[in-house]
Design a protein around this motif. Structure first.
Motif, mmCIF file in Angstrom:
data_model
loop_
_atom_site.group_PDB
_atom_site.id
_atom_site.type_symbol
_atom_site.label_atom_id
_atom_site.label_comp_id
_atom_site.label_asym_id
_atom_site.label_seq_id
_atom_site.Cartn_x
_atom_site.Cartn_y
_atom_site.Cartn_z
ATOM 1 N N GLY A 1 -15.816 21.762 4.079
ATOM 2 C CA GLY A 1 -16.075 20.765 3.065
ATOM 3 C C GLY A 1 -15.083 20.057 2.399
ATOM 4 N N VAL A 2 -13.869 20.657 2.301
ATOM 5 C CA VAL A 2 -12.684 20.001 1.641
ATOM 6 C C VAL A 2 -12.197 19.064 2.578
ATOM 7 N N SER A 3 -12.200 19.227 3.815
ATOM 8 C CA SER A 3 -11.595 18.478 4.866
ATOM 9 C C SER A 3 -12.624 17.065 4.648
ATOM 10 N N ALA A 4 -13.877 17.266 4.808
ATOM 11 C CA ALA A 4 -14.842 16.136 4.587
ATOM 12 C C ALA A 4 -14.765 15.236 3.614
ATOM 13 N N LEU A 5 -14.380 15.941 2.240
ATOM 14 C CA LEU A 5 -14.047 15.143 1.322
ATOM 15 C C LEU A 5 -12.857 14.166 1.335
ATOM 16 N N ARG A 6 -11.777 15.071 2.196
ATOM 17 C CA ARG A 6 -10.499 14.120 2.549
ATOM 18 C C ARG A 6 -10.736 13.193 3.138
ATOM 19 N N ASP A 7 -11.519 13.303 4.435
ATOM 20 C CA ASP A 7 -11.940 12.403 5.418
ATOM 21 C C ASP A 7 -12.475 11.083 4.572
ATOM 22 N N GLN A 8 -13.402 11.300 3.889
ATOM 23 C CA GLN A 8 -13.945 10.175 3.079
ATOM 24 C C GLN A 8 -13.121 9.537 2.191
ATOM 25 N N LEU A 9 -11.971 10.071 1.442
ATOM 26 C CA LEU A 9 -10.940 9.528 0.879
ATOM 27 C C LEU A 9 -10.129 8.769 1.675
ATOM 28 N N ASP A 10 -9.635 9.588 2.736
ATOM 29 C CA ASP A 10 -8.859 8.614 3.736
ATOM 30 C C ASP A 10 -9.527 7.239 4.218
ATOM 31 N N THR A 11 -10.698 7.355 4.239
ATOM 32 C CA THR A 11 -11.536 6.087 5.067
ATOM 33 C C THR A 11 -11.468 5.064 3.886
ATOM 34 N N PHE A 12 -11.827 5.630 2.722
ATOM 35 C CA PHE A 12 -11.797 4.464 1.512
ATOM 36 C C PHE A 12 -10.425 3.818 1.359
ATOM 37 N N TRP A 13 -9.351 4.617 1.520
ATOM 38 C CA TRP A 13 -8.148 3.918 1.072
ATOM 39 C C TRP A 13 -7.706 3.106 2.464
ATOM 40 N N ARG A 14 -8.184 3.653 3.673
ATOM 41 C CA ARG A 14 -7.786 2.721 4.752
ATOM 42 C C ARG A 14 -8.678 1.445 4.562
ATOM 43 N N GLN A 15 -9.591 1.456 4.296
ATOM 44 C CA GLN A 15 -10.533 0.179 4.172
ATOM 45 C C GLN A 15 -10.010 -0.502 2.826
ATOM 46 N N THR A 16 -9.493 -0.212 1.779
ATOM 47 C CA THR A 16 -9.166 -0.695 0.617
ATOM 48 C C THR A 16 -7.966 -1.365 1.007
ATOM 49 N N LEU A 17 -6.962 -0.646 1.484
ATOM 50 C CA LEU A 17 -5.731 -1.332 1.910
ATOM 51 C C LEU A 17 -5.683 -2.404 2.838
ATOM 52 N N SER A 18 -6.568 -2.156 3.971
ATOM 53 C CA SER A 18 -7.000 -3.050 4.788
ATOM 54 C C SER A 18 -7.534 -4.717 4.314
ATOM 55 N N SER A 19 -8.419 -4.491 3.235
ATOM 56 C CA SER A 19 -8.923 -5.556 2.573
ATOM 57 C C SER A 19 -7.788 -6.145 1.617
ATOM 58 N N PHE A 20 -6.882 -5.467 1.075
ATOM 59 C CA PHE A 20 -5.856 -6.006 0.443
ATOM 60 C C PHE A 20 -4.884 -6.868 1.149
ATOM 61 N N GLU A 21 -4.771 -6.057 2.373
ATOM 62 C CA GLU A 21 -3.859 -6.797 3.261
ATOM 63 C C GLU A 21 -4.284 -8.174 3.828
ATOM 64 N N GLN A 22 -5.384 -8.194 4.064
ATOM 65 C CA GLN A 22 -6.413 -9.445 4.502
ATOM 66 C C GLN A 22 -6.212 -10.398 3.453
ATOM 67 N N HIS A 23 -6.407 -9.893 2.292
ATOM 68 C CA HIS A 23 -6.422 -10.975 0.974
ATOM 69 C C HIS A 23 -4.813 -11.597 0.908
ATOM 70 N N MET A 24 -3.982 -10.680 0.970
ATOM 71 C CA MET A 24 -2.561 -11.177 0.984
ATOM 72 C C MET A 24 -2.468 -12.000 2.097
ATOM 73 N N GLU A 25 -2.509 -11.919 3.164
ATOM 74 C CA GLU A 25 -2.359 -12.927 4.341
ATOM 75 C C GLU A 25 -3.139 -14.050 4.079
ATOM 76 N N GLU A 26 -4.341 -14.060 3.552
ATOM 77 C CA GLU A 26 -5.043 -15.339 3.321
ATOM 78 C C GLU A 26 -4.448 -16.061 2.233
ATOM 79 N N ASP A 27 -3.811 -15.655 1.233
ATOM 80 C CA ASP A 27 -3.270 -16.339 0.245
ATOM 81 C C ASP A 27 -1.694 -17.010 0.586
ATOM 82 N N ARG A 28 -1.366 -16.687 1.828
ATOM 83 C CA ARG A 28 0.050 -17.175 2.193
ATOM 84 C C ARG A 28 -0.220 -18.377 2.691
#
Length: 102
Positions: A75-102
């Motif tokens: 159960g704890v691993s499932a929560l961690r996986d969900q958090l990891d997915t959230f942060w990967r998506q968030t950082l990917s979106s941030f990276e895309q946003h930064m590239e668009e601003d260049r």
């Protein structure tokens, strides 16, 4: 067992349940041991443990006339996986946003 992310996070929205999970992160505990560290009654702790157990975050085992509770690793691993997915998506979106601003 299937771990539904919305249900797991909804269960953890309760302050007492988070405190119980934090206590169990230190190791196995009985209801009495958990209640002694919390400002809620033993029956309330038991009710919260039932909810945590039903959602798959906690397991228990008999120990004489008592039950010992611990975090369910899956159960704890499932929560961690969900958090990891959230942060990967968030950082990917941030990276895309930064590239668009260049």
């Amino acid at each position: 067992m299937t771990y539904e992310s919305d249900a797991m996070w909804a269960v953890l929205a309760d302050r007492s349940r988070r405190a119980i999970v934090t206590g169990l992160a230190e190791g196995e505990r009985t209801v009495g041991e958990l209640a002694a560290a919390l400002p809620i009654s033993q029956p309330a702790v038991s009710q919260h443990l039932k909810v945590l157990k039903d959602i798959g975050l906690v397991t228990d085992r008999p120990d004489g006339t008592k039950r010992r509770y611990r975090l369910n690793e899956a159960g704890v691993s499932a929560l961690r996986d969900q958090l990891d997915t959230f942060w990967r998506q968030t950082l990917s979106s941030f990276e895309q946003h930064m590239e668009e601003d260049r």
